[in-house]
Design a protein around this motif. Sequence first.
Motif, PDB file in Angstrom:
ATOM      1  N   VAL A 127       0.841  -1.208   0.000  1.00 12.76           N
ATOM      2  CA  VAL A 127       0.000   0.000   0.000  1.00 12.76           C
ATOM      3  C   VAL A 127       0.872   1.253   0.000  1.00 12.76           C
ATOM      4  O   VAL A 127       0.395   2.341   0.318  1.00 12.76           O
ATOM      5  N   ASP A 128       2.144   1.099  -0.350  1.00 12.28           N
ATOM      6  CA  ASP A 128       3.070   2.225  -0.279  1.00 12.28           C
ATOM      7  C   ASP A 128       2.990   3.090  -1.537  1.00 12.28           C
ATOM      8  O   ASP A 128       2.115   2.900  -2.390  1.00 12.28           O
ATOM      9  N   ALA A 129       3.909   4.048  -1.666  1.00 12.92           N
ATOM     10  CA  ALA A 129       3.875   4.986  -2.787  1.00 12.92           C
ATOM     11  C   ALA A 129       4.033   4.271  -4.132  1.00 12.92           C
ATOM     12  O   ALA A 129       3.429   4.669  -5.129  1.00 12.92           O
ATOM     13  N   SER A 130       4.825   3.207  -4.154  1.00 10.74           N
ATOM     14  CA  SER A 130       4.995   2.451  -5.398  1.00 10.74           C
ATOM     15  C   SER A 130       3.681   1.814  -5.840  1.00 10.74           C
ATOM     16  O   SER A 130       3.341   1.807  -7.030  1.00 10.74           O
ATOM     17  N   ALA A 131       2.942   1.289  -4.871  1.00 12.91           N
ATOM     18  CA  ALA A 131       1.649   0.663  -5.184  1.00 12.91           C
ATOM     19  C   ALA A 131       0.642   1.712  -5.653  1.00 12.91           C
ATOM     20  O   ALA A 131      -0.124   1.480  -6.595  1.00 12.91           O
ATOM     21  N   VAL A 132       0.650   2.870  -5.018  1.00 14.46           N
ATOM     22  CA  VAL A 132      -0.242   3.960  -5.435  1.00 14.46           C
ATOM     23  C   VAL A 132       0.067   4.376  -6.870  1.00 14.46           C
ATOM     24  O   VAL A 132      -0.848   4.581  -7.692  1.00 14.46           O
ATOM     25  N   GLU A 133       1.350   4.506  -7.195  1.00 15.59           N
ATOM     26  CA  GLU A 133       1.743   4.897  -8.557  1.00 15.59           C
ATOM     27  C   GLU A 133       1.264   3.865  -9.577  1.00 15.59           C
ATOM     28  O   GLU A 133       0.792   4.231 -10.660  1.00 15.59           O
ATOM     29  N   ARG A 134       1.358   2.599  -9.216  1.00 15.83           N
ATOM     30  CA  ARG A 134       0.968   1.544 -10.160  1.00 15.83           C
ATOM     31  C   ARG A 134      -0.533   1.572 -10.432  1.00 15.83           C
ATOM     32  O   ARG A 134      -0.963   1.487 -11.584  1.00 15.83           O
ATOM     33  N   VAL A 135      -1.352   1.676  -9.388  1.00 19.46           N
ATOM     34  CA  VAL A 135      -2.799   1.656  -9.627  1.00 19.46           C
ATOM     35  C   VAL A 135      -3.263   2.932 -10.324  1.00 19.46           C
ATOM     36  O   VAL A 135      -4.264   2.917 -11.049  1.00 19.46           O
ATOM     37  N   SER A 136      -2.533   4.014 -10.126  1.00 23.23           N
ATOM     38  CA  SER A 136      -2.914   5.273 -10.766  1.00 23.23           C
ATOM     39  C   SER A 136      -2.733   5.224 -12.283  1.00 23.23           C
ATOM     40  O   SER A 136      -3.281   6.062 -13.001  1.00 23.23           O
ATOM     41  N   ALA A 137      -1.971   4.233 -12.760  1.00 19.47           N
ATOM     42  CA  ALA A 137      -1.736   4.091 -14.204  1.00 19.47           C
ATOM     43  C   ALA A 137      -2.701   3.104 -14.858  1.00 19.47           C
ATOM     44  O   ALA A 137      -2.573   2.808 -16.043  1.00 19.47           O
ATOM     45  N   LEU A 138      -3.684   2.589 -14.086  1.00 24.97           N
ATOM     46  CA  LEU A 138      -4.628   1.604 -14.598  1.00 24.97           C
ATOM     47  C   LEU A 138      -6.044   2.164 -14.580  1.00 24.97           C
ATOM     48  O   LEU A 138      -6.352   3.085 -13.809  1.00 24.97           O
TER      49      LEU A 138
ATOM     50  N   GLY B 298     -18.561   7.012   6.595  1.00 30.18           N
ATOM     51  CA  GLY B 298     -18.172   6.334   5.371  1.00 30.18           C
ATOM     52  C   GLY B 298     -17.376   5.076   5.635  1.00 30.18           C
ATOM     53  O   GLY B 298     -17.547   4.405   6.657  1.00 30.18           O
ATOM     54  N   VAL B 299     -16.481   4.757   4.725  1.00 27.67           N
ATOM     55  CA  VAL B 299     -15.604   3.590   4.863  1.00 27.67           C
ATOM     56  C   VAL B 299     -14.278   4.052   5.447  1.00 27.67           C
ATOM     57  O   VAL B 299     -13.669   5.003   4.950  1.00 27.67           O
ATOM     58  N   SER B 300     -13.840   3.388   6.497  1.00 29.22           N
ATOM     59  CA  SER B 300     -12.598   3.764   7.185  1.00 29.22           C
ATOM     60  C   SER B 300     -11.737   2.537   7.418  1.00 29.22           C
ATOM     61  O   SER B 300     -12.227   1.399   7.416  1.00 29.22           O
ATOM     62  N   VAL B 301     -10.441   2.782   7.657  1.00 29.17           N
ATOM     63  CA  VAL B 301      -9.489   1.703   7.886  1.00 29.17           C
ATOM     64  C   VAL B 301      -8.548   2.090   9.024  1.00 29.17           C
ATOM     65  O   VAL B 301      -8.580   3.217   9.522  1.00 29.17           O
ATOM     66  N   PHE B 302      -7.686   1.148   9.423  1.00 26.41           N
ATOM     67  CA  PHE B 302      -6.815   1.358  10.567  1.00 26.41           C
ATOM     68  C   PHE B 302      -5.422   1.864  10.196  1.00 26.41           C
ATOM     69  O   PHE B 302      -4.610   2.126  11.078  1.00 26.41           O
ATOM     70  N   SER B 303      -5.135   1.976   8.906  1.00 32.43           N
ATOM     71  CA  SER B 303      -3.804   2.404   8.468  1.00 32.43           C
ATOM     72  C   SER B 303      -3.928   3.617   7.560  1.00 32.43           C
ATOM     73  O   SER B 303      -4.700   3.603   6.593  1.00 32.43           O
ATOM     74  N   LEU B 304      -3.147   4.650   7.843  1.00 29.88           N
ATOM     75  CA  LEU B 304      -3.158   5.860   7.025  1.00 29.88           C
ATOM     76  C   LEU B 304      -2.708   5.554   5.596  1.00 29.88           C
ATOM     77  O   LEU B 304      -3.299   6.030   4.621  1.00 29.88           O
ATOM     78  N   ALA B 305      -1.652   4.750   5.460  1.00 35.40           N
ATOM     79  CA  ALA B 305      -1.158   4.393   4.123  1.00 35.40           C
ATOM     80  C   ALA B 305      -2.200   3.597   3.353  1.00 35.40           C
ATOM     81  O   ALA B 305      -2.382   3.782   2.142  1.00 35.40           O
ATOM     82  N   ASP B 306      -2.895   2.703   4.040  1.00 36.65           N
ATOM     83  CA  ASP B 306      -3.933   1.897   3.398  1.00 36.65           C
ATOM     84  C   ASP B 306      -5.079   2.776   2.909  1.00 36.65           C
ATOM     85  O   ASP B 306      -5.615   2.577   1.814  1.00 36.65           O
ATOM     86  N   ALA B 307      -5.455   3.776   3.704  1.00 37.30           N
ATOM     87  CA  ALA B 307      -6.527   4.696   3.298  1.00 37.30           C
ATOM     88  C   ALA B 307      -6.122   5.453   2.027  1.00 37.30           C
ATOM     89  O   ALA B 307      -6.921   5.605   1.096  1.00 37.30           O
TER      90      ALA B 307
END
Length: 271
Positions: free
Chosen positions: A168-179, A196-205
């Motif tokens: 769920v890190d910056a690399s993963a965010v970059e990858r999904v942003s290209a799809l 709304g929908v919430s989670v326990f990790s800031l990076a995951d959100a």
Amino acid sequence: MHVYILDIARYHSGMNDEIPLGRRETIAARLANGDAVVAAALAVEFGVSEDAIRRDLRALAAEGRCRRVYGGALPIPTDDVPIAARIDKARDRKEALARRAVSLVRRGELLFLDCGSTNFALVDYLPEDFELTVATNSIDIAAAVLRRADLKLILIGGEVDTAIGGAVDASAVERVSALNFDRSFVGACSVSVEHGVSVFSLADASFKRAVMASSRLSMALVTSEKLKARAPYRVYPLSAFATLVLESDVSTSEQSRIAEAGPSVLTAAKR
């Protein structure tokens, strides 16, 4: 009142353990109920110093009963348990949600399956010979997809968070942003009309927001306990979701409240 003040005074002088132990159990009960706690507020409530509360929270964290954060503590989320340990928990309920959800999947779609044991259940129920491509950041989901010869797999990489079970890190965010996903199944730790929908990790959100921004339609499969849970990091309000799939035991009134917030509501078949 006089006895209570006297006992607190004894505690600060190290002469009496009874009051801090009782206070600690009271705090632990709130955490077990899914409530976050704030040290400053607890200090006022119990009439002690914040240092005393911080000692309580350190002790509870050492026992594995909470997670320390700046200014207080959070309950230990169920989703902090590795996915491998959650796959078989309430499996019949998760499979019922999965069977209901896959009725919406269309031929040739690019799907995103987020980390989580409920989304893991989707893999076995995806329609055969639909020419589907599954993207996922989950190691376990990717392994399950690989066992199906009819599904194509895109693995979203990055540093793996072992509690979440994927990247769920910056690399993963970059990858999904290209799809461009046709449909994403987004994991949730807490679901409510108000938050709304919430989670326990800031990076995951942050990662989930990137997934939804890249998705034509976003969905969530929601086990009933998540409607009562609380989590600190909001992903999006319910209006950002096209569909929520709920269990059959959710009341009609609660289903109506959720539907009024924006998403379509589907219910799984009764067990």
